[in-house]
Design a protein around this motif. Structure first.
Motif, PDB file in Angstrom:
ATOM      1  N   ASN A 915      16.274   2.475 -15.411  1.00  0.00           N
ATOM      2  CA  ASN A 915      15.577   1.185 -15.392  1.00  0.00           C
ATOM      3  C   ASN A 915      15.266   0.729 -13.970  1.00  0.00           C
ATOM      4  N   ARG A 916      16.206   0.968 -13.063  1.00  0.00           N
ATOM      5  CA  ARG A 916      15.959   0.566 -11.696  1.00  0.00           C
ATOM      6  C   ARG A 916      14.814   1.368 -11.073  1.00  0.00           C
ATOM      7  N   ILE A 917      14.740   2.638 -11.408  1.00  0.00           N
ATOM      8  CA  ILE A 917      13.635   3.455 -10.896  1.00  0.00           C
ATOM      9  C   ILE A 917      12.301   2.917 -11.404  1.00  0.00           C
ATOM     10  N   LEU A 918      12.248   2.543 -12.684  1.00  0.00           N
ATOM     11  CA  LEU A 918      11.020   1.967 -13.219  1.00  0.00           C
ATOM     12  C   LEU A 918      10.694   0.638 -12.531  1.00  0.00           C
ATOM     13  N   GLU A 919      11.706  -0.187 -12.293  1.00  0.00           N
ATOM     14  CA  GLU A 919      11.466  -1.448 -11.604  1.00  0.00           C
ATOM     15  C   GLU A 919      10.956  -1.212 -10.186  1.00  0.00           C
ATOM     16  N   GLN A 920      11.555  -0.252  -9.516  1.00  0.00           N
ATOM     17  CA  GLN A 920      11.112   0.047  -8.151  1.00  0.00           C
ATOM     18  C   GLN A 920       9.672   0.541  -8.133  1.00  0.00           C
ATOM     19  N   LYS A 921       9.319   1.366  -9.102  1.00  0.00           N
ATOM     20  CA  LYS A 921       7.931   1.833  -9.162  1.00  0.00           C
ATOM     21  C   LYS A 921       6.979   0.678  -9.410  1.00  0.00           C
ATOM     22  N   ALA A 922       7.396  -0.215 -10.296  1.00  0.00           N
ATOM     23  CA  ALA A 922       6.525  -1.345 -10.606  1.00  0.00           C
ATOM     24  C   ALA A 922       6.336  -2.245  -9.401  1.00  0.00           C
ATOM     25  N   PHE A 923       7.434  -2.596  -8.748  1.00  0.00           N
ATOM     26  CA  PHE A 923       7.318  -3.470  -7.582  1.00  0.00           C
ATOM     27  C   PHE A 923       6.659  -2.755  -6.406  1.00  0.00           C
ATOM     28  N   ALA A 924       6.880  -1.440  -6.290  1.00  0.00           N
ATOM     29  CA  ALA A 924       6.199  -0.695  -5.230  1.00  0.00           C
ATOM     30  C   ALA A 924       4.692  -0.703  -5.449  1.00  0.00           C
ATOM     31  N   LEU A 925       4.291  -0.580  -6.712  1.00  0.00           N
ATOM     32  CA  LEU A 925       2.866  -0.648  -7.016  1.00  0.00           C
ATOM     33  C   LEU A 925       2.304  -2.034  -6.732  1.00  0.00           C
ATOM     34  N   PHE A 926       3.055  -3.049  -7.103  1.00  0.00           N
ATOM     35  CA  PHE A 926       2.604  -4.414  -6.830  1.00  0.00           C
ATOM     36  C   PHE A 926       2.503  -4.663  -5.322  1.00  0.00           C
ATOM     37  N   TRP A 927       3.501  -4.234  -4.585  1.00  0.00           N
ATOM     38  CA  TRP A 927       3.477  -4.396  -3.122  1.00  0.00           C
ATOM     39  C   TRP A 927       2.335  -3.590  -2.499  1.00  0.00           C
ATOM     40  N   GLU A 928       2.090  -2.409  -3.055  1.00  0.00           N
ATOM     41  CA  GLU A 928       1.001  -1.577  -2.529  1.00  0.00           C
ATOM     42  C   GLU A 928      -0.347  -2.260  -2.714  1.00  0.00           C
ATOM     43  N   ILE A 929      -0.536  -2.905  -3.846  1.00  0.00           N
ATOM     44  CA  ILE A 929      -1.805  -3.587  -4.103  1.00  0.00           C
ATOM     45  C   ILE A 929      -1.977  -4.777  -3.153  1.00  0.00           C
ATOM     46  N   ILE A 930      -0.908  -5.578  -2.978  1.00  0.00           N
ATOM     47  CA  ILE A 930      -0.997  -6.728  -2.069  1.00  0.00           C
ATOM     48  C   ILE A 930      -1.249  -6.257  -0.643  1.00  0.00           C
ATOM     49  N   THR A 931      -0.539  -5.221  -0.220  1.00  0.00           N
ATOM     50  CA  THR A 931      -0.713  -4.700   1.141  1.00  0.00           C
ATOM     51  C   THR A 931      -2.120  -4.152   1.338  1.00  0.00           C
ATOM     52  N   TYR A 932      -2.622  -3.459   0.320  1.00  0.00           N
ATOM     53  CA  TYR A 932      -3.963  -2.894   0.454  1.00  0.00           C
ATOM     54  C   TYR A 932      -5.026  -3.988   0.558  1.00  0.00           C
ATOM     55  N   LEU A 933      -4.863  -5.051  -0.220  1.00  0.00           N
ATOM     56  CA  LEU A 933      -5.841  -6.143  -0.146  1.00  0.00           C
ATOM     57  C   LEU A 933      -5.838  -6.790   1.236  1.00  0.00           C
ATOM     58  N   CYS A 934      -4.650  -7.024   1.797  1.00  0.00           N
ATOM     59  CA  CYS A 934      -4.575  -7.583   3.158  1.00  0.00           C
ATOM     60  C   CYS A 934      -5.131  -6.602   4.177  1.00  0.00           C
ATOM     61  N   PHE A 935      -4.830  -5.326   3.974  1.00  0.00           N
ATOM     62  CA  PHE A 935      -5.351  -4.299   4.885  1.00  0.00           C
ATOM     63  C   PHE A 935      -6.875  -4.246   4.857  1.00  0.00           C
ATOM     64  N   MET A 936      -7.444  -4.287   3.672  1.00  0.00           N
ATOM     65  CA  MET A 936      -8.902  -4.261   3.563  1.00  0.00           C
ATOM     66  C   MET A 936      -9.524  -5.521   4.150  1.00  0.00           C
ATOM     67  N   TRP A 937      -8.855  -6.634   3.993  1.00  0.00           N
ATOM     68  CA  TRP A 937      -9.370  -7.887   4.565  1.00  0.00           C
ATOM     69  C   TRP A 937      -9.439  -7.785   6.080  1.00  0.00           C
ATOM     70  N   MET A 938      -8.365  -7.301   6.688  1.00  0.00           N
ATOM     71  CA  MET A 938      -8.358  -7.156   8.148  1.00  0.00           C
ATOM     72  C   MET A 938      -9.380  -6.116   8.595  1.00  0.00           C
ATOM     73  N   LEU A 939      -9.493  -5.021   7.843  1.00  0.00           N
ATOM     74  CA  LEU A 939     -10.444  -3.979   8.214  1.00  0.00           C
ATOM     75  C   LEU A 939     -11.873  -4.493   8.169  1.00  0.00           C
ATOM     76  N   LEU A 940     -12.222  -5.241   7.148  1.00  0.00           N
ATOM     77  CA  LEU A 940     -13.576  -5.774   7.047  1.00  0.00           C
ATOM     78  C   LEU A 940     -13.845  -6.796   8.147  1.00  0.00           C
ATOM     79  N   LEU A 941     -12.827  -7.568   8.520  1.00  0.00           N
ATOM     80  CA  LEU A 941     -13.000  -8.490   9.649  1.00  0.00           C
ATOM     81  C   LEU A 941     -13.258  -7.737  10.938  1.00  0.00           C
TER      82      LEU A 941
END
Length: 1422
Positions: A915-941
């Motif tokens: 269960n912890r592995i599944l939770e880590q994957k889920a939160f890692a995916l969520f963190w990856e999406i948030i990080t990517y959106l911020c990264f793309m925002w800075m890149l476009l700027l």
């Protein structure tokens, strides 16, 4: 001795300046000047030195190492009247020559006055009578010397009764630090003096009172005592006083060609006007300096503005003087305080010529009583002028408002500190565990410390077991119903009870059930204290109890550490650093104070407030005090300071730290307030323990016949034999067991006994035994309480009422410091107050964030490496409830039924891990999406910040101006017409220096560059030799013409080709008929449509205006002919309206067919930063973007380390790696573009009349834009991977991965068909008559456009309708209906297979959403 020599060498090196060389106890300087002997002597004296004295061979060798051979150098040798010296020479101080290195054949006559070192004669000595010749020289600087000169001296003696403090000043001569010898004219520049007197043994640090007495010219004896010092001074003593801060000195620069008048303001009467003039004559290229002193008598006491007329006087035949004159006017006066008159006087003192903008030079024939102090006098402020100063608040509110703001902030923080103290009080309470057995009377205090790591706190239910040498305790659940336990960085204390002592503890066992939102727990340490024996055991844990951290264990046994483990550097360093930061650091401890400390948060905030105000007061007291210009600077590498600065620091510390250390000490060591110790009456016990035990045995025998078998079993279980030491413990243990028997009898009831009489008899027997023991326990308990109270009353520390003294000191220091700080601020003025405030804030944060943490870390390293002492933690006062032992916890057995008293089984742990592995994957995916959106925002700027929308409009405007009505194909006559009309008219517009309509400035000159081919550069077929006599090949680097010609393209004929070519190249390099190389033109190869052209060529530079552009008449001189292959027009413009540079390249190319193809290239870049706020915003985005890239580099590095070569087989890993590499490539190109841009701008600033090439800068900018575009493209492709949460996108991605091999094969087939079949055929058929197929590349692009529907059918069908229709019709049918359908069928087959084997990941998404909902709900409830 060795240490003393080392200290002396260090002091010499530290006081020598950077331009000086240290040797022994002196500093030697080798100035890069050539002066006469006497000017060199004066130059050294002005810097408080003298020409070098060579007293031994080592000094001679040292000097030789720093001298140039072949150069003579002045030394301090001069003719002397002492006949004992060789040649009548001696040193300048009158001492004889001991060591010498004279030349044997040198002229040592008496008229040879000045000594020197002869560099051409192996550095031997010589003398010359021509002392006016200019030579290099060596200066020597010494310390510990004073002037004692005969005949013209004044004696200074001690008078202990008279002291006058004159701060920040020095007295005596500042130039002459030795006494010259008696030499014949013209050397006698000063009165004769005696020899050196060493004064290094004088006592430092005492006030020396020296009243002046004018004596005769003889000097009998000099006394040096420990308390006083006798000095000899000239009658005109030279005194240097610093000028007051704020007195402005204005320097005026005048032109000597005309009459000039300047205004000089004399503010005070009886002032001396000092006029310093510096004359610069342009013809002579020399400076001359003059100084005039206008005494007060000449000014007649007038004040106000005075006019000074500067009139040049020229000789006969001179019309004018070309030069300049700088005039500096300084008004000063020299006064001293007369105590008898209570007034200032200038009698006997006058202003000297060495007065400057920083100090006043006073010459006095007397010295009043004065003294030198060990301390530095601070700035003075008069408290009696408080009302006057506060009346200026409207003009200077800076410091007062700042102090008031600090007071308001202090009270606000005080409220928060009080709330924190109340909150910390609840944390200090010891938690009595609910599962303690009420019969247990042996207590252990557990202190469990949670680590400071991120996520260290836990929400799980923790259980602990103590493992002793004799036995183990039962498992206990560590919990508290009134507060949250095991928070990050917190220490929780629990009271654990056992029936008896466990012996020496060997280990502890801890586990938790992995429950709650944050089950992971990082435990730092556990300490266990035996409250009976006060013995302590420390267990170093520093481990995770987690299913996914460390060793993934929830159950751990922590053994007792050894002495070596306790003294490890890591443990001691971490322990010391944590303690110092949380408790020792006054400022940080306000936030991180240990809850158990008696030094409350309110007291700490008050100490910080008092310390800050005291620091402000000491800082403003010594801010801007005048510096002593005579004081030497102590140079310690990069750190330089003077004695005055050192003393300011010492005095500030003496004023500030003692009282604040006293305040902190009072608050820290004062005991909390307690109730007074009371004496209790004692009653002697009448019953002994043995009697109680005997009666208990008798009662047991009497009741044994009447009690059932179950009762005896119960008694045998409860009254098991226990080894208990001590009478007190035995009595208490027996009493507890009797209480237990009584409870069991009540539970059994009369029905379980044979008769009711037997039950009542048993109850009476037990009750009687309890009464026998109660008196014994009461007496023993009163004795124990008395001992505890006596111990508590005699505890160390200050009495509780000392805290009032602490608060009184806080109030006094804060009030006094705030009051005087405001007075100083009002006195300073607004500008000086702001300057002081800025310096104070900077130094405060520098100390708080840098110096203090470094100090804590250094002390921790020192204690961990050197001291290696394990400090005991502070003992916690434990107040036990008196009813703990008497409480009847009947739910104890029920609590033990719960599962938390057993470690989780392995099956449950494995399920938790999944269960912890599944939770880590889920939160890692969520963190990856948030990080990517911020990264793309800075890149476009960043990408948008590199482009300017105005660049397009600027390019379009210039392109339309120069090629708006111009055809793409031009004959040579059309080229002439275009050059004389469109080019010239737009290049030189209406406004000089601007193109077209005057909005764009021409940067440098425009340049025309022609590239030609050689004659007969191609071979002619033998069949055509009679018809064609000459052949001109297309342009290539092999056929390019690089010759030297005369006008009309007549080759220069010379005999010696090599030398002539060189001469011609150098003499006619600017001729349009001479070839210039790429290096000469600062150019680079140019990529055209018909080829790549070298950076050289035949060049014509068009001037900055239309007149100089008349060189276009070369067109009529056949500068362009049939051998011309390319004509390139290059220029750069700057449009200030949009802050853009535009590099323009207009190209005319021909392929030897007689027609020029015209096209242009324009690129706009920004080389100057805009003044708006957008660049700062873009710069911040660039920095944040690079931080994101570093974060991704860290992640990819971890993946590369774990996956190794498998890392490069993953497409997404390669995509991330490509983005990182392209980013750093873009950073490198950005740096290169900046360097090239600065270089090209500097070249233009220095060569504004030449062509300024910005080609490299434009190329770097173009590459940078391409790199950023690729980064944006790959980052957008990365979005595909993040969309895998979508079921359809996930299915599509998996399908494409499964069919990737077949897709690649079909792409190869499609490319081969397009390139090899259709494109090649269309190029062969239509390349000679349709422009869309003129090259193979153009044909490929046309066929691709055909597939997407962008195709011109009419141009093909109009030429060959049948063949064109057949060719392109078959192409459309084959590509659209055959190849593309096969391509789609491959994807569909892979899609069907993927539907069978696809793994659904919806549970991950669902788990993620559920966890987010649960966390949000728990926070809302909290």
């Amino acid at each position: 001795t060795i240490l003393l020599n080392f200290v002396l060498i260090f002091l010499v090196f530290s006081r020598c300046q950077k331009s000086q060389k240290a040797f022994r106890d002196s500093c030697f300087e080798f100035p890069a000047l050539q002066l006469s002997f006497f000017r060199a002597q004066t130059w050294c004296e002005e810097r408080r030195g003298h020409l070098v004295f060579i007293t031994d061979e080592d000094t001679q060798s040292f000097l030789q190492r720093h001298l140039d051979p072949g150069t003579d150098v002045w030394i301090g040798l001069i003719s002397s009247i002492d006949s004992s010296n060789k040649g009548g020479h001696g040193w300048l101080d009158g001492s004889p020559v001991g060591f010498s290195k004279w030349m044997d054949d040198d002229d040592l006559a008496l008229n040879a006055t000045c000594g020197r070192i002869l560099g051409r004669s192996e550095y031997q000595w010589g003398a010359t009578s021509d002392c006016t010749q200019t030579l290099p020289f060596i200066c020597q600087f010494e310390s510990g010397r004073a002037i004692v000169c005969a005949d013209y001296n004044a004696t200074l003696q001690c008078d202990p009764g008279r002291v006058v403090m004159i701060g920040s000043s020095f007295y005596g001569r500042n130039s002459l630090y030795y006494c010259r010898s008696a030499v014949p004219p013209p050397v006698t520049l000063t009165p004769p003096c005696s020899s050196w007197v060493d004064v290094t043994q004088a006592t430092a640090g005492k006030i020396i009172v020296i009243p002046l007495q004018m004596n005769t010219c003889t000097l009998e004896k000099i006394h040096l005592t420990s308390g006083s010092l006798l000095l000899m001074l000239f009658p005109c003593a030279q005194i240097y006083l610093p000028r007051p801060v704020g007195q402005e000195v204005i320097t005026s620069v005048l032109d000597l060609a005309n009459y000039s008048t300047i205004i000089i303001d004399i503010p005070f009467p009886n002032s001396t006007l000092l006029i310093k003039v510096q004359l610069f004559v342009l013809l002579l290229k020399s400076f001359e300096r003059y100084t005039w002193l206008v005494p007060p008598e000449s000014l007649h006491g007038r004040i106000g503005p005075h006019s000074l007329l500067i009139r040049p006087i020229v000789g006969n035949g001179i019309k004018s003087i070309t030069g300049s004159l700088s005039v500096t006017a300084i008004t000063a006066s020299c006064k001293y305080w007369v105590p008898s008159l209570l007034d200032w006087s200038n009698e006997g003192c006058r202003v000297g010529y060495n007065t400057s903008s920083s100090s006043v030079h006073c010459l006095c024939n007397h010295l009043t009583t004065f003294g030198g102090s060990f301390f530095v006098t601070p700035n003075l402020v008069d408290p009696s002028r408080s009302a006057e100063l506060f009346a200026t608040f409207a003009d200077n509110p800076v410091v007062v408002c700042f102090v008031m703001a600090l007071v308001i902030l202090y009270f606000l923080v005080l409220v928060w500190a009080r709330w924190k103290d109340v909150k910390d009080t609840s944390k200090v309470n010891v938690t009595v565990l609910r599962d303690n057995n009420p019969l247990d009377r042996y207590y252990y205090l557990l202190s469990v410390k949670t680590g400071h790591r991120i996520g260290a706190s836990t929400s799980s239910q923790v259980t602990i077991t103590l493992l002793g040498a004799e036995t183990n305790s039962e498992p206990h659940h560590l919990t508290d119903a009134k507060k949250q336990v095991f928070q990050r960085g917190a220490m929780d204390m629990f009271l654990l009870s056992t029936p008896f002592s466990l012996g020496n503890l060997q280990a502890i066992r801890m586990w938790h059930n992995n429950s709650g939102n944050s089950p992971d727990w990082f435990v730092s340490s556990v300490s266990v204290q035996d409250l009976q024996t006060k013995q302590k055991w420390y267990f170093l844990c520093n481990c995770w109890l987690s299913v996914d951290q460390d060793d993934c264990a929830l159950d751990k046994v922590i053994p007792l550490p050894t002495e070596l483990e306790l003294k490890k550097f890591s443990h001691l360093f971490f322990l010391r650093t944590t303690r110092d930061f949380s408790d020792g650091h006054l400022w940080l401890s306000v936030v991180a104070r240990p809850p158990s400390s008696t030094f409350t948060c309110v007291q700490r905030v008050s100490c910080c407030f008092s310390l800050l105000l005291c620091t402000m007061l000491t800082s403003i007291m010594f801010y801007g005090i005048p510096t002593d210009p005579s004081e030497q600077t102590l140079d310690l590498g990069h750190f330089e300071f003077t004695w005055q600065q050192f003393m300011v620091g010492v005095q500030s510390s003496l004023i500030m730290f003692p009282v604040n250390i006293l305040i902190v000490g009072i608050f820290r060591w004062t005991r909390p307030r307690e109730t007074p110790c009371c004496q209790r009456k004692k009653k002697k016990p009448k019953t002994t323990l043995e009697e109680v035990i005997n009666s208990s045995h008798t009662a047991a025998i009497n009741t044994k016949a009447n009690i059932t078998v179950d009762t005896f079993i119960m008694n045998s279980v409860v009254l098991h034999p226990v080894m208990v030491e001590g009478t007190e413990k035995k009595t208490q243990y027996v009493f507890d067991q009797l209480c237990h028997i009584e409870e069991e009898l009540v539970l059994l009831g009369p029905e379980n006994f044979p008769t009711a009489n037997s039950y009542s008899q048993a109850v009476e027997q037990v009750h009687g035994m309890k009464k026998l023991l109660e008196n014994q326990l009461t007496a023993e308990q009163s004795n124990v309480d008395e001992k505890k109270k006596k111990k508590k009353c005699c505890a160390g520390g200050l009495p509780w009422w000392f805290v009032f003294f602490g608060w009184l000191l806080v109030l006094a220091t804060s009030s006094v410091s705030a009051y005087f700080t405001m007075l100083y601020g009002l006195k300073f003025g607004k500008e000086r107050s702001i300057s002081w405030l800025v310096s104070l804030v900077v130094s405060f944060f520098q100390s708080l964030l840098l110096i203090q943490p470094l100090k804590v870390i250094c002390f921790a390293v020192f204690f961990a490496l050197v001291i290696k002492k394990v400090d005991d933690e502070d003992d916690h006062e434990v107040y036990l409830n008196e009813n703990i032992g008497k409480s009847k916890n009947k739910t104890c057995t029920k609590l033990r039924v719960a599962g938390i008293y057993e470690p989780p089984p392995m099956s449950d742990i494995e399920r938790m891990k999944r269960n912890r592995i599944l939770e880590q994957k889920a939160f890692a995916l969520f963190w990856e999406i948030i990080t990517y959106l911020c990264f793309m925002w800075m890149l476009l700027l960043v990408a948008y910040g590199q482009r300017d929308p105005n660049a397009y409009f600027l390019n379009q405007h210039i392109r339309k101006s120069f090629s708006g009505n111009t055809l793409n194909s031009l004959s040579i006559s059309d080229v002439f017409t275009w050059a004389n009309t469109s080019l010239i008219d737009n290049l030189f517009g209406v406004y000089p220096g601007f193109i077209t309509d005057g909005n764009s400035k021409l940067v440098g000159n425009a340049r025309l560059r022609q590239l030609r081919v050689q004659k007969n550069s191609c071979k002619i077929s033998s069949y055509m030799n009679q018809l064609v006599s000459d052949c001109h090949a297309p342009y290539s680097w092999d056929t390019e013409d690089t010759g030297f010609y005369e006008p009309g393209w007549h080759r220069i004929v010379t005999d010696n080709s090599t030398s002539s070519s060189t001469n011609c190249s150098s003499s006619t390099s600017s001729s349009p008929w001479t070839y210039q190389t790429q290096e000469q033109l600062r150019s680079h190869p140019t990529w055209g449509r018909l080829g790549v052209y070298r950076g050289g060529g035949f060049v014509v530079e068009l001037g900055p205006d239309l007149t100089n552009a008349s060189r276009l008449h070369l067109f009529s001189s056949k500068w362009l002919d049939t051998y011309t292959r390319a004509l390139i027009v290059e220029f750069t413009v700057y449009n200030a309206n949009v802050n853009l540079f535009c590099m323009v390249t207009l190209m005319l190319e021909t392929a030897a067919v007689g027609v020029f193809q015209f096209h242009n290239e324009l690129q706009s870049i920004r080389l100057y930063q805009s003044t708006s706020g957008l660049p700062i915003f873009v710069m911040a985005a660039e920095i944040i973007y690079l931080l994101f890239v570093l974060y991704y580099m860290f992640l990819q590095g971890k993946l590369m380390r774990t996956q190794r070569w498998m890392y490069f087989k993953n497409m997404w890993n390669l995509l991330e790696l490509s983005i990182i590499m392209l980013t750093w490539s873009a950073v490198a190109v950005f740096i290169i573009r900046t360097v090239f841009g600065n270089r090209d701008l500097d070249y233009y600033q220095n060569h504004k009349d030449k062509f300024a090439s910005f080609y490299q800068t434009a190329s770097a900018d173009c590459v940078l834009n391409y790199l950023i575009a690729f980064i944006v493209l790959l980052s957008t492709v990365k979005l595909w991977r993040l969309l895998r949460l979508n079921s359809k996108m996930n299915m599509l991605t998996a399908t494409l991965q499964r069919a990737s091999g077949d897709i690649f094969s079909f792409l190869v087939v499609i490319i081969v068909i397009c390139d090899a079949d259709v494109s090649l055929q269309s190029n062969v058929l239509y390349g000679w008559k349709i422009s869309s197929y003129k090259t193979l590349f153009d044909a490929v692009m046309t066929i691709i456009c055909l597939q997407v529907g962008m195709f011109n059918y009419s141009e093909v069908l109009d030429n060959t309708s049948l063949l064109g229709g057949l060719l392109f019709g078959s192409c459309v049918i084959f590509m659209t209906y055959v190849v593309l359908n096969l391509f789609i069928s491959v994807i569909l087959v892979a899609f069907n297979e993927e539907q069978i084997h696809h793994k659904v990941i919806f549970h991950v998404v669902f788990l993620l959403l559920m966890r987010l909902v649960l966390k949000t709900r728990s926070r809302c409830r909290g």
